[in-house]
Motif scaffolding. Structure first.
Motif, PDB file in Angstrom:
ATOM      1  N   GLY A  35       0.812  -1.204   0.000  1.00 62.20           N
ATOM      2  CA  GLY A  35       0.000   0.000   0.000  1.00 62.20           C
ATOM      3  C   GLY A  35       0.847   1.256   0.000  1.00 62.20           C
ATOM      4  N   SER A  36       1.902   1.245   0.794  1.00 64.88           N
ATOM      5  CA  SER A  36       2.790   2.405   0.848  1.00 64.88           C
ATOM      6  C   SER A  36       3.507   2.619  -0.479  1.00 64.88           C
ATOM      7  N   VAL A  37       3.944   1.535  -1.115  1.00 59.47           N
ATOM      8  CA  VAL A  37       4.646   1.645  -2.389  1.00 59.47           C
ATOM      9  C   VAL A  37       3.700   2.133  -3.486  1.00 59.47           C
ATOM     10  N   LEU A  38       2.468   1.625  -3.484  1.00 62.30           N
ATOM     11  CA  LEU A  38       1.497   2.061  -4.490  1.00 62.30           C
ATOM     12  C   LEU A  38       1.211   3.564  -4.371  1.00 62.30           C
ATOM     13  N   LYS A 283       6.964  -3.250  17.303  1.00 57.22           N
ATOM     14  CA  LYS A 283       7.406  -2.779  15.994  1.00 57.22           C
ATOM     15  C   LYS A 283       6.278  -2.176  15.182  1.00 57.22           C
ATOM     16  N   TYR A 284       5.113  -2.848  15.162  1.00 55.29           N
ATOM     17  CA  TYR A 284       4.065  -2.451  14.221  1.00 55.29           C
ATOM     18  C   TYR A 284       2.795  -1.891  14.868  1.00 55.29           C
ATOM     19  N   ILE A 285       2.532  -2.264  16.101  1.00 54.73           N
ATOM     20  CA  ILE A 285       1.280  -1.855  16.728  1.00 54.73           C
ATOM     21  C   ILE A 285       1.510  -0.690  17.685  1.00 54.73           C
ATOM     22  N   ASP A 286       2.450  -0.851  18.608  1.00 50.72           N
ATOM     23  CA  ASP A 286       2.726   0.199  19.584  1.00 50.72           C
ATOM     24  C   ASP A 286       3.603   1.313  19.001  1.00 50.72           C
ATOM     25  N   PRO A 346       4.713   2.941   6.294  1.00 46.78           N
ATOM     26  CA  PRO A 346       4.985   4.329   6.699  1.00 46.78           C
ATOM     27  C   PRO A 346       5.897   4.444   7.913  1.00 46.78           C
ATOM     28  N   ILE A 347       5.961   3.396   8.751  1.00 46.10           N
ATOM     29  CA  ILE A 347       6.801   3.472   9.936  1.00 46.10           C
ATOM     30  C   ILE A 347       8.095   2.681   9.778  1.00 46.10           C
ATOM     31  N   PRO A 351      13.072   3.004   4.406  1.00 40.98           N
ATOM     32  CA  PRO A 351      12.901   4.242   3.629  1.00 40.98           C
ATOM     33  C   PRO A 351      13.189   5.501   4.437  1.00 40.98           C
ATOM     34  N   LYS A 352      12.948   5.453   5.745  1.00 40.04           N
ATOM     35  CA  LYS A 352      13.228   6.631   6.575  1.00 40.04           C
ATOM     36  C   LYS A 352      14.729   6.916   6.628  1.00 40.04           C
TER      37      LYS A 352
END
Length: 380
Positions: A35-38, A283-286, A346-347, A351-352
């Protein structure tokens, strides 16, 4: 049976098949990455064909709907949410003679969806990141982003990652591996427990071929060892047990340029709250914090960048990789693992780190696709 031809491929723009989802426990993270790449891919330069792989392994034509592919209220997205059909099957070309992708549905004439110029395989974990889809694409003769079959397979298997790193003089910590057959007999279990006990405490018990910190348990009491091994075996019958270390968790992104691989500025993982380590929820939720750039001296920054490229080269990686380190309290660097298809959510740190190094998200994707289009399949 005749084949119905849809609109022709536009030669002016390379056609990118973005493949995501898959059969591993990292399915939802892969969908979020896609989704982020699209959202970020430059549509003026590339035509996009999103293809999702369901949990069962069906290749499905999916909607180009990145807004429906994000992690929402702690819930991971799924290919079935965006699949255009519950039965349609997408097939990549079966030989290098053709790059046409075909959609087949029950009772309907197969549709040629056009040729694909390059594949961006945004799959995490087994049945994707481990060399399997790379082998399929090699047989099909379709260029793809990222490492080849061997580097992908070695990077997925933590045991062989460590073996290759150690053979190249890169420190990878103390560990032991519990093979599937060994744990299935009482004598084997006893031998495995003996090796684990010799490592000391605390321990981290992990699936040997998984990512996203799934199935990992920190063991501070050997009475909890068997339960931790069984938890890891839910995700992979092969288990690796690593001795815990004291230090800072630092990551570095590697990207292949025309003159060779380069490393980004590093990032530091700051695990907050009640989390003892950087597990899946942290990593992904908090959303634990990632500090970019990491607070390191010039010498420390130069050394981690040097070692990140050395690890990339040691495994024979191509395109991209994220190398995860610990900066130990005694000043040594230890490679924890290498991720040959890091997350692009996004997180995500990869890429960051490149954004902090002067390369935007869209430019990063463009560079990866450009390198893949220039690189041939087969032996190289």
């Amino acid at each position: 049976m005749s084949i119905e031809q849809t609109s022709p491929n536009h030669a002016a723009k390379p056609r990118v098949a973005i493949v995501f989802g898959g059969r591993s426990s990292e399915h939802g993270i892969s969908v979020s990455t896609a989704g982020s790449v699209l959202k970020a891919i430059d549509r003026s330069k590339y035509e996009v064909l999103p293809i999702g792989i369901t949990h069962e392994g069906r290749w499905a034509l999916v909607a180009d709907a990145p807004a429906r592919m994000s992690i929402t209220d702690g819930r991971l997205p799924d290919v079935d949410q965006v699949a255009e059909s519950t039965e349609g099957q997408v097939a990549l070309p079966g030989s290098p003679a053709s790059r046409e992708v075909v959609l087949s549905e029950p009772g309907a004439t197969p549709k040629v969806l056009g040729e694909v110029d390059v594949v961006l395989p945004l799959l995490h974990g087994p049945w994707g990141e481990d060399g399997t889809i790379q082998g399929l694409l090699e047989l099909s003769g379709v260029p793809y982003v990222g490492s080849g079959v061997l580097a992908s397979a070695v990077g997925m298997d933590k045991e062989f990652t460590k073996r290759v790193l150690e053979s190249n003089g890169i420190f990878a910590g103390s560990y032991t591996v519990i093979k599937p057959r060994e744990w299935e007999s009482e004598a084997g279990r006893a031998a495995a427990r003996s090796r684990v006990e010799a490592l000391g405490l605390p321990l981290f018990v992990k699936p040997c071929r998984a990512g996203s910190s799934i199935g990992i348990t920190k063991v501070k009491d050997l009475a909890d060892l068997d339960g931790a091994i069984e938890e890891a075996r839910r995700h992979d019958p092969k288990v690796i047990v690593e001795l815990g270390v004291e230090g800072r968790e630092i990551e570095c992104a590697v990207l292949e340029f025309e003159d060779g691989p380069r490393a980004s500025v590093p990032a530091e993982i700051l695990v907050g709250g009640d989390f003892e380590f950087y597990d899946f929820e942290a990593k992904y939720i908090d959303s634990s914090e990632v500090e970019i750039p990491a607070r390191l001296s010039e010498d420390e920054t130069a050394e981690i960048r040097r070692q990140a490229v050395a690890a990339f080269e040691a495994l024979g990686c191509e395109g991209l990789a994220r190398v995860d380190f610990f900066l130990l309290n005694d000043g040594r660097w230890m490679v924890n693992e290498i991720n040959t298809m890091p997350g692009f959510t996004p997180i995500s740190a990869y890429p960051k780190m490149w954004e902090a190094s002067g390369l935007s998200y869209s430019e990063l994707i463009d560079r990866l696709l450009g390198a893949a289009l220039r690189r041939s399949t087969g032996l190289r």
